[in-house]
Design a protein around this motif. Structure first.
Motif, PDB file in Angstrom:
ATOM      1  N   GLU A   1       0.830  -1.201   0.000  1.00 14.91           N
ATOM      2  CA  GLU A   1       0.000   0.000   0.000  1.00 14.91           C
ATOM      3  C   GLU A   1       0.867   1.255   0.000  1.00 14.91           C
ATOM      4  OE1 GLU A   1      -3.553   2.079   2.654  1.00 14.91           O
ATOM      5  OE2 GLU A   1      -2.632   0.216   3.334  1.00 14.91           O
ATOM      6  N   GLU A   2       1.886   1.281   0.845  1.00 18.14           N
ATOM      7  CA  GLU A   2       2.774   2.443   0.917  1.00 18.14           C
ATOM      8  C   GLU A   2       3.546   2.637  -0.389  1.00 18.14           C
ATOM      9  OE1 GLU A   2       2.836   4.808   3.232  1.00 18.14           O
ATOM     10  OE2 GLU A   2       1.216   3.718   4.223  1.00 18.14           O
ATOM     11  N   PHE A   3       3.949   1.542  -1.022  1.00 20.70           N
ATOM     12  CA  PHE A   3       4.626   1.637  -2.320  1.00 20.70           C
ATOM     13  C   PHE A   3       3.683   2.222  -3.364  1.00 20.70           C
ATOM     14  CE2 PHE A   3       5.865  -0.080  -6.459  1.00 20.70           C
ATOM     15  CZ  PHE A   3       7.160   0.411  -6.534  1.00 20.70           C
ATOM     16  N   SER A   4       2.419   1.828  -3.333  1.00 26.57           N
ATOM     17  CA  SER A   4       1.428   2.369  -4.271  1.00 26.57           C
ATOM     18  C   SER A   4       1.272   3.874  -4.095  1.00 26.57           C
ATOM     19  CB  SER A   4       0.075   1.684  -4.076  1.00 26.57           C
ATOM     20  OG  SER A   4       0.141   0.317  -4.388  1.00 26.57           O
ATOM     21  N   TYR A   5       1.192   4.323  -2.833  1.00 25.84           N
ATOM     22  CA  TYR A   5       1.086   5.756  -2.571  1.00 25.84           C
ATOM     23  C   TYR A   5       2.312   6.495  -3.098  1.00 25.84           C
ATOM     24  CZ  TYR A   5      -2.891   5.000   0.607  1.00 25.84           C
ATOM     25  OH  TYR A   5      -4.097   4.675   1.144  1.00 25.84           O
ATOM     26  N   ALA A   6       3.484   5.963  -2.834  1.00 28.38           N
ATOM     27  CA  ALA A   6       4.723   6.606  -3.283  1.00 28.38           C
ATOM     28  C   ALA A   6       4.780   6.705  -4.800  1.00 28.38           C
ATOM     29  CB  ALA A   6       5.932   5.844  -2.752  1.00 28.38           C
ATOM     30  N   TYR A   7       4.343   5.657  -5.473  1.00 31.09           N
ATOM     31  CA  TYR A   7       4.347   5.641  -6.942  1.00 31.09           C
ATOM     32  C   TYR A   7       3.405   6.709  -7.491  1.00 31.09           C
ATOM     33  CZ  TYR A   7       4.021   3.858 -11.700  1.00 31.09           C
ATOM     34  OH  TYR A   7       4.047   3.737 -13.061  1.00 31.09           O
ATOM     35  N   ILE A   8       2.209   6.795  -6.914  1.00 30.53           N
ATOM     36  CA  ILE A   8       1.234   7.793  -7.382  1.00 30.53           C
ATOM     37  C   ILE A   8       1.725   9.202  -7.084  1.00 30.53           C
ATOM     38  CG2 ILE A   8      -1.112   8.663  -7.057  1.00 30.53           C
ATOM     39  CD1 ILE A   8      -1.918   5.688  -6.551  1.00 30.53           C
ATOM     40  N   TYR A   9       2.334   9.427  -5.905  1.00 32.00           N
ATOM     41  CA  TYR A   9       2.911  10.725  -5.584  1.00 32.00           C
ATOM     42  C   TYR A   9       3.958  11.121  -6.623  1.00 32.00           C
ATOM     43  CZ  TYR A   9       1.048  11.723  -0.895  1.00 32.00           C
ATOM     44  OH  TYR A   9       0.245  12.040   0.156  1.00 32.00           O
ATOM     45  N   ALA A  10       4.816  10.181  -7.017  1.00 33.29           N
ATOM     46  CA  ALA A  10       5.876  10.468  -7.989  1.00 33.29           C
ATOM     47  C   ALA A  10       5.293  10.841  -9.344  1.00 33.29           C
ATOM     48  CB  ALA A  10       6.799   9.257  -8.129  1.00 33.29           C
ATOM     49  N   ILE A  11       4.283  10.106  -9.808  1.00 30.67           N
ATOM     50  CA  ILE A  11       3.652  10.402 -11.105  1.00 30.67           C
ATOM     51  C   ILE A  11       2.975  11.773 -11.069  1.00 30.67           C
ATOM     52  CG2 ILE A  11       1.839   9.671 -12.703  1.00 30.67           C
ATOM     53  CD1 ILE A  11       3.721   7.502 -12.833  1.00 30.67           C
ATOM     54  N   ALA A  12       2.233  12.039  -9.983  1.00 29.38           N
ATOM     55  CA  ALA A  12       1.535  13.323  -9.859  1.00 29.38           C
ATOM     56  C   ALA A  12       2.532  14.485  -9.816  1.00 29.38           C
ATOM     57  CB  ALA A  12       0.658  13.328  -8.611  1.00 29.38           C
ATOM     58  N   SER A  13       3.613  14.307  -9.088  1.00 29.91           N
ATOM     59  CA  SER A  13       4.629  15.362  -8.998  1.00 29.91           C
ATOM     60  C   SER A  13       5.282  15.623 -10.346  1.00 29.91           C
ATOM     61  CB  SER A  13       5.703  14.991  -7.983  1.00 29.91           C
ATOM     62  OG  SER A  13       5.155  14.918  -6.702  1.00 29.91           O
ATOM     63  N   ALA A  14       5.577  14.562 -11.082  1.00 22.38           N
ATOM     64  CA  ALA A  14       6.184  14.720 -12.400  1.00 22.38           C
ATOM     65  C   ALA A  14       5.242  15.445 -13.356  1.00 22.38           C
ATOM     66  CB  ALA A  14       6.557  13.354 -12.973  1.00 22.38           C
ATOM     67  N   ALA A  15       3.937  15.287 -13.140  1.00 23.36           N
ATOM     68  CA  ALA A  15       2.947  15.954 -13.987  1.00 23.36           C
ATOM     69  C   ALA A  15       2.647  17.380 -13.514  1.00 23.36           C
ATOM     70  CB  ALA A  15       1.653  15.147 -14.010  1.00 23.36           C
ATOM     71  N   GLY A  16       3.271  17.787 -12.409  1.00 24.90           N
ATOM     72  CA  GLY A  16       3.063  19.133 -11.895  1.00 24.90           C
ATOM     73  C   GLY A  16       1.784  19.278 -11.092  1.00 24.90           C
ATOM     74  N   CYS A  17       1.329  18.187 -10.508  1.00 24.30           N
ATOM     75  CA  CYS A  17       0.095  18.202  -9.722  1.00 24.30           C
ATOM     76  C   CYS A  17       0.400  18.083  -8.234  1.00 24.30           C
ATOM     77  CB  CYS A  17      -0.806  17.040 -10.135  1.00 24.30           C
ATOM     78  SG  CYS A  17      -1.358  17.133 -11.839  1.00 24.30           S
ATOM     79  N   ILE A  18      -0.604  18.371  -7.432  1.00 18.04           N
ATOM     80  CA  ILE A  18      -0.500  18.242  -5.985  1.00 18.04           C
ATOM     81  C   ILE A  18      -1.238  16.973  -5.581  1.00 18.04           C
ATOM     82  CG2 ILE A  18      -1.127  19.283  -3.783  1.00 18.04           C
ATOM     83  CD1 ILE A  18      -1.120  21.995  -5.321  1.00 18.04           C
ATOM     84  N   CYS A  19      -0.631  16.164  -4.737  1.00 16.40           N
ATOM     85  CA  CYS A  19      -1.221  14.899  -4.297  1.00 16.40           C
ATOM     86  C   CYS A  19      -1.355  14.933  -2.782  1.00 16.40           C
ATOM     87  CB  CYS A  19      -0.341  13.737  -4.739  1.00 16.40           C
ATOM     88  SG  CYS A  19      -1.067  12.131  -4.475  1.00 16.40           S
ATOM     89  N   GLN A  20      -2.562  14.635  -2.277  1.00 15.72           N
ATOM     90  CA  GLN A  20      -2.811  14.632  -0.844  1.00 15.72           C
ATOM     91  C   GLN A  20      -3.458  13.324  -0.429  1.00 15.72           C
ATOM     92  OE1 GLN A  20      -5.502  17.934  -0.555  1.00 15.72           O
ATOM     93  NE2 GLN A  20      -3.875  19.335   0.034  1.00 15.72           N
ATOM     94  N   ARG A  21      -3.023  12.812   0.695  1.00 15.64           N
ATOM     95  CA  ARG A  21      -3.680  11.654   1.290  1.00 15.64           C
ATOM     96  C   ARG A  21      -4.892  12.141   2.067  1.00 15.64           C
ATOM     97  NH1 ARG A  21       0.393   7.108   3.668  1.00 15.64           N
ATOM     98  NH2 ARG A  21      -1.138   5.435   3.662  1.00 15.64           N
ATOM     99  N   THR A  22      -5.977  11.393   2.029  1.00 14.28           N
ATOM    100  CA  THR A  22      -7.207  11.847   2.665  1.00 14.28           C
ATOM    101  C   THR A  22      -7.275  11.445   4.135  1.00 14.28           C
ATOM    102  OG1 THR A  22      -8.395   9.859   1.996  1.00 14.28           O
ATOM    103  CG2 THR A  22      -8.488  11.727   0.499  1.00 14.28           C
ATOM    104  N   THR A  23      -8.253  12.019   4.816  1.00 16.54           N
ATOM    105  CA  THR A  23      -8.502  11.694   6.219  1.00 16.54           C
ATOM    106  C   THR A  23      -9.518  10.560   6.304  1.00 16.54           C
ATOM    107  OG1 THR A  23     -10.224  13.372   6.291  1.00 16.54           O
ATOM    108  CG2 THR A  23      -8.021  14.061   6.955  1.00 16.54           C
ATOM    109  N   THR A  24      -9.760  10.092   7.492  1.00 18.14           N
ATOM    110  CA  THR A  24     -10.634   8.942   7.711  1.00 18.14           C
ATOM    111  C   THR A  24     -12.032   9.086   7.112  1.00 18.14           C
ATOM    112  OG1 THR A  24      -9.408   8.437   9.713  1.00 18.14           O
ATOM    113  CG2 THR A  24     -11.564   7.394   9.477  1.00 18.14           C
TER     114      THR A  24
END
Length: 61
Positions: free
Chosen positions: A8-31
């Protein structure tokens, strides 16, 4: 840390990297949003010609 948590943590890191490369902001949500099936929110930066910020709600599997 068990193997599923690592995946799960690897998936989050991968999505963060793709979003950052695209110039987007990525946020993890709350409960509350997580209970609705939304794990991440990706927001695009406003570009000329776009009236609004594009927003993408993601559920990580």
């Amino acid at each position: 840390m068990d193997i599923n948590t690592k995946k799960e943590e690897f998936s989050y890191a991968y999505i963060y990297a793709i979003a950052s490369a695209a110039g987007c902001i990525c946020q993890r949500t709350t409960t509350p949003l997580d209970k609705l099936g939304v794990d991440l929110i990706i927001t695009g930066i406003a570009a000329s010609g776009l009236p609004n910020f594009p927003i993408l709600y993601i559920q990580v599997i």
